[in-house]
Motif scaffolding. Structure first.
Motif, PDB file in Angstrom:
ATOM      1  N   ASN A 105     -31.266  -8.219  -1.240  1.00  0.00           N
ATOM      2  CA  ASN A 105     -30.751  -7.261  -0.268  1.00  0.00           C
ATOM      3  C   ASN A 105     -31.193  -7.686   1.121  1.00  0.00           C
ATOM      4  O   ASN A 105     -32.377  -7.973   1.342  1.00  0.00           O
TER       5      ASN A 105
ATOM      6  N   GLU B 115     -31.698  -6.141   3.764  1.00  0.00           N
ATOM      7  CA  GLU B 115     -32.688  -5.304   4.452  1.00  0.00           C
ATOM      8  C   GLU B 115     -34.122  -5.757   4.172  1.00  0.00           C
ATOM      9  O   GLU B 115     -35.038  -5.419   4.925  1.00  0.00           O
ATOM     10  N   SER B 116     -34.310  -6.564   3.118  1.00  0.00           N
ATOM     11  CA  SER B 116     -35.645  -7.060   2.782  1.00  0.00           C
ATOM     12  C   SER B 116     -35.962  -8.400   3.433  1.00  0.00           C
ATOM     13  O   SER B 116     -37.057  -8.938   3.257  1.00  0.00           O
TER      14      SER B 116
END
Length: 250
Positions: free
Chosen positions: A50, A52-53
């Motif tokens: 992901n 966002e990580s």
């Protein structure tokens, strides 16, 4: 030789036993080769990311900025960072990212996929496709090939290629044999696992209608020598050496 897709496979998720799912649906024979799309292997192995990580470093931000200026489209530096993380080296950094993966395959964006990933942003290639193929081959009792699709220089379109294999050699070595006129062959090495991967891709499909596991039945390697030298070494890869010296003019 017969080529057919394994029917009715479910959406694969992390931890799923792909070999068991295949065995539930097909009675395999000793003359079978099982070709499994890398997307299925990667999903089972949890190779998802992901965005966002991900924290983009300086080089990734620079790469994304340059690509955005060339293409006129916004580029996410976090994606560039994941490409760098999955690569041994970039052969091209413009007008696209052409990367050598950690297991030696050269492909755009290190083979990272954005399609058919229902629970994440990105799907990475298997970390070690040959080890993945070996595990499948051991479980199934027949040779196994992990496949991907990629383009070929000087041609449009994509075709299936092998990125991992086990239970059979990668190539038929015809060197030392003769043609119909009795002339000795001195350079012919046939990449059999790529040819089988391409045959599998004909019936596995693309997009949302894909059937990602294919059985090739009745293939015979023949009375030839075999070897596993599929990826060219840098020192004898003239195309790679030329790419490393080339700079995109934009």
């Amino acid at each position: 030789m017969e080529v057919f897709a394994v029917p009715d496979l479910p959406e694969i998720r992390a931890g799923d036993d792909v070999a068991a799912l295949v065995e539930e649906r097909v009675d395999l024979r000793a003359d079978d080769v099982v070709c499994v799309a890398s997307t299925v292997v990667s999903k089972a192995e949890g190779r998802t990311v992901n965005l966002e990580s991900v924290t983009a470093g300086e080089r990734a931000r620079a790469l994304a900025g340059r690509l955005a200026s060339i293409t006129g489209e916004s580029k996410d530096p976090r994606f560039a960072q994941v490409v760098l993380d999955e690569s041994n080296a970039l052969l091209l950094d413009a007008p696209f990212l052409l990367a050598e993966t950690r297991f030696g395959h050269v492909t755009v964006n290190a083979g990272i996929d954005r399609s058919n990933v229902p629970e994440a942003d990105l799907l990475l290639l298997p970390e070690d496709p040959t080890a993945s193929a070996a595990a499948l081959s051991t479980a199934l009792g027949v040779p196994a090939i992990v496949t991907d699709t990629c383009g070929r220089p000087f041609r449009h379109g994509q075709r299936g290629v092998a990125i991992g294999w086990a239970g059979m050699p990668a190539s038929r070595d015809w060197r030392g044999e003769t043609d119909r006129e009795g002339r000795e062959l001195d350079v012919t090495v046939e990449a059999v696992v790529d040819e089988l991967a391409a045959a599998a891709n004909l019936v596995s499909g693309e997009g949302d209608g894909g059937t990602p596991v294919v059985v090739i039945r009745g293939f015979e390697f023949g009375d030839h020598g075999g070897n596993d030298l599929l990826f060219r070494a840098r020192e004898d890869d003239l195309v790679r050496q030329a790419l490393e010296r080339w700079e995109f003019p934009g």
